[in-house]
Design an enzyme around this catalytic site. Structure first.
Site, PDB file in Angstrom:
ATOM      1  N   SER A  66      69.019  65.358  60.348  1.00  0.00           N
ATOM      2  CA  SER A  66      70.018  66.293  59.862  1.00  0.00           C
ATOM      3  C   SER A  66      69.344  67.205  58.853  1.00  0.00           C
ATOM      4  O   SER A  66      68.170  67.045  58.549  1.00  0.00           O
ATOM      5  CB  SER A  66      71.161  65.540  59.200  1.00  0.00           C
ATOM      6  OG  SER A  66      70.685  64.882  58.042  1.00  0.00           O
ATOM      7  N   LYS A  67      70.087  68.130  58.336  1.00  0.00           N
ATOM      8  CA  LYS A  67      69.512  69.056  57.375  1.00  0.00           C
ATOM      9  C   LYS A  67      68.891  68.317  56.194  1.00  0.00           C
ATOM     10  O   LYS A  67      67.874  68.707  55.670  1.00  0.00           O
ATOM     11  CB  LYS A  67      70.588  70.014  56.866  1.00  0.00           C
ATOM     12  CG  LYS A  67      71.056  71.001  57.906  1.00  0.00           C
ATOM     13  CD  LYS A  67      70.298  72.316  57.811  1.00  0.00           C
ATOM     14  CE  LYS A  67      70.493  73.195  59.027  1.00  0.00           C
ATOM     15  NZ  LYS A  67      71.901  73.513  59.241  1.00  0.00           N
TER      16      LYS A  67
END
Length: 415
Positions: free
Chosen positions: A178-179
């Site tokens: 994810s980010k």
RNA sequence: GCUCCCAUCGUCUAGCGGUCUAGGACGUCGCCCUCUCACGGCGAAAACAGGGGUUCGAGUCCCCUUGGGAGCGCCA
């Protein structure tokens, strides 16, 4: 030719999300084909009864079998696919194999929003069909979508393209990327100083293999690649291994090519702009080219290469790292003075000649080469580690080298 | 909750019933090389998640358990 035709990459919209009502795009896409569909319609508010229990909201089919005349006045309905409720939908996947999804678990998905614009599901199917797409390759997160899209294809009476759903890449901690967990764009890898070829090589090996081959060119990868040998389990992204691979590529890249790659990447590296300006201003690019063979041996990324080359652009008097400072004992400084003398007398400035001088100094003083080389390194680079010291001498050139040595040898008086 | 997918060294993987006392790579740890750090060379430790089957024989096939992951929008 039977070349596969691939459509858009998953998640990349090919047109504005919502085409303005009445625009050609939206209109062309819904007019002719939908008459072929067996349609359901729905009220605007879809019941969400099970949300509290953690179950996903599903369309309850309240309008599914009612005639259009029953629809309330003045309400714009969404158009849903009247999907089969019995049996199962099969996705014959090139990577996942034969995936069977019970139809009862797939609800009637929305085809057209109440404002008349098509949803992603419909748009993708129509688009791929129009474009003659033969293969759809995307992440497993689209596997369920594959079943839904298959239903649309079937309702339309179209051939379903070949599907391949490849595993996702996870972060180093095993959590999904994810980010926050290192899901970065390619530019980020450029900023970290990775070579494109190395990144491609690394990524290709993630989830796919060709026997025991670890290092291969992009051309080889293209030649060898076979969708069937893509694995089904997710892989973790290992930046350490990427770095190792990148280091390998840097070492293998011919100096001229690496220099070119470095120059194009430089503006994107941290502090790269400033370094470039300095290299330009001082005219030290020649020195950089001279030092490159020794520099690239020690760097895993272009960022490390840049850092390793810092001594080339540093200005006198050099700032000493603490570890380097410690090397400069009074004895060391007097050895530097002797070295300076020998070096200054050199008719030719070369790594080989410099080495002869330094070895002679060590011999006369009755010390090991390192006792002279290490202080010399400190004086020349301000650091404890660097490329081979004779190469540093050669890269820096006579004037700069002698000046830097003198700066340190001179301090004997002060002690 | 429902559906689907996955499971070999710490990590990426080879393995497609017997050739597996499980191979390679990164990482780790030694040793060598050596002016430092690297590079390179040599060597070591390190895995078939667990349990049932099938079979003469299972890392390889089936089932269950456990553990991961994904999906379940009038988002794409």
């Amino acid at each position: 030719m039977d070349r596969p035709r691939l459509g858009r990459r998953a998640g990349v919209p090919v047109r504005p999300r919502r085409a303005p009502p009445g625009s050609r795009g939206a209109d062309a896409r819904r007019r002719p084909r939908l008459s072929l569909l067996r349609l359901g319609r729905s009220s605007r508010r879809c019941a969400r009864p099970a949300q509290a229990e953690g179950r996903a909201p599903r369309y309850d089919g309240r309008w599914r079998d009612r005639p259009a005349s029953d629809a309330p006045e003045g309400r714009a309905p969404a158009i849903r696919l009247k999907a089969p409720t019995e049996g199962e939908t099969v996705v014959d996947d090139l990577v996942q194999g034969r995936v069977v999804i019970p139809n009862k678990d797939l609800d009637d998905l929305v085809l057209l929003r109440s404002d008349g614009t098509p949803t992603y599901m419909l748009a993708v199917v129509v688009d791929d069909h129009d474009m003659g797409v033969t293969h759809v390759i995307r992440g497993v997160d689209h596997l369920t979508n594959a079943a839904r899209q298959t239903q649309i294809y079937q309702a339309l009476g179209w051939d379903v393209p070949k599907m391949a759903h490849i595993p996702l890449i996870h972060g180093p901690d095993g959590a999904k990327l994810s980010k926050r967990h290192g899901a970065l764009g390619v530019e980020a890898y450029r900023e970290m100083g990775f070579l494109p070829a190395a990144l491609r090589n690394y990524l290709a090996r993630l989830g796919w293999s060709h026997g025991d081959d670890e290092i291969f060119s992009t051309e080889q990868a293209v030649e060898w690649f076979d969708i069937g040998s893509v694995g089904r389990s997710a892989a973790r992204f290992d930046q350490v291994k990427l770095s190792n691979l990148n280091g390998h590529y840097m070492r293998e890249t011919p100096d001229a090519d690496l220099l070119a790659a470095f120059r194009t990447a430089l503006p994107f590296l941290p502090g790269g702009e400033a370094a470039a300006a300095k290299l330009d201003a001082t005219g030290r690019w020649d020195a950089f080219a001279l030092a490159l063979p020794g520099l690239k041996e020690r760097a895993k990324t272009l960022v490390e290469l840049l850092d390793g080359a810092r001594f080339l652009t540093d200005e006198r008097p050099l700032a000493m790292e603490p570890a380097a400072e410690q090397l400069l004992t009074p004895e060391a400084r007097s050895l530097l003075a002797a070295t300076h003398q020998g070096l200054a007398a050199l008719p030719e400035w070369s790594a080989a000649d410099a080495e002869a001088v330094v070895r002679r100094v060590a011999e006369h003083a009755g010390v090991k080469l390192g006792a002279v080389a290490q202080p010399l390194r400190a004086a020349l680079t301000g650091r404890k580690t660097s490329p081979g010291i004779f190469d540093v001498l050669a890269a820096l050139g006579r004037e700069e080298s002698l000046g830097r040595i003198e700066d340190q040898a001179r301090q004997i008086q002060k002690v």
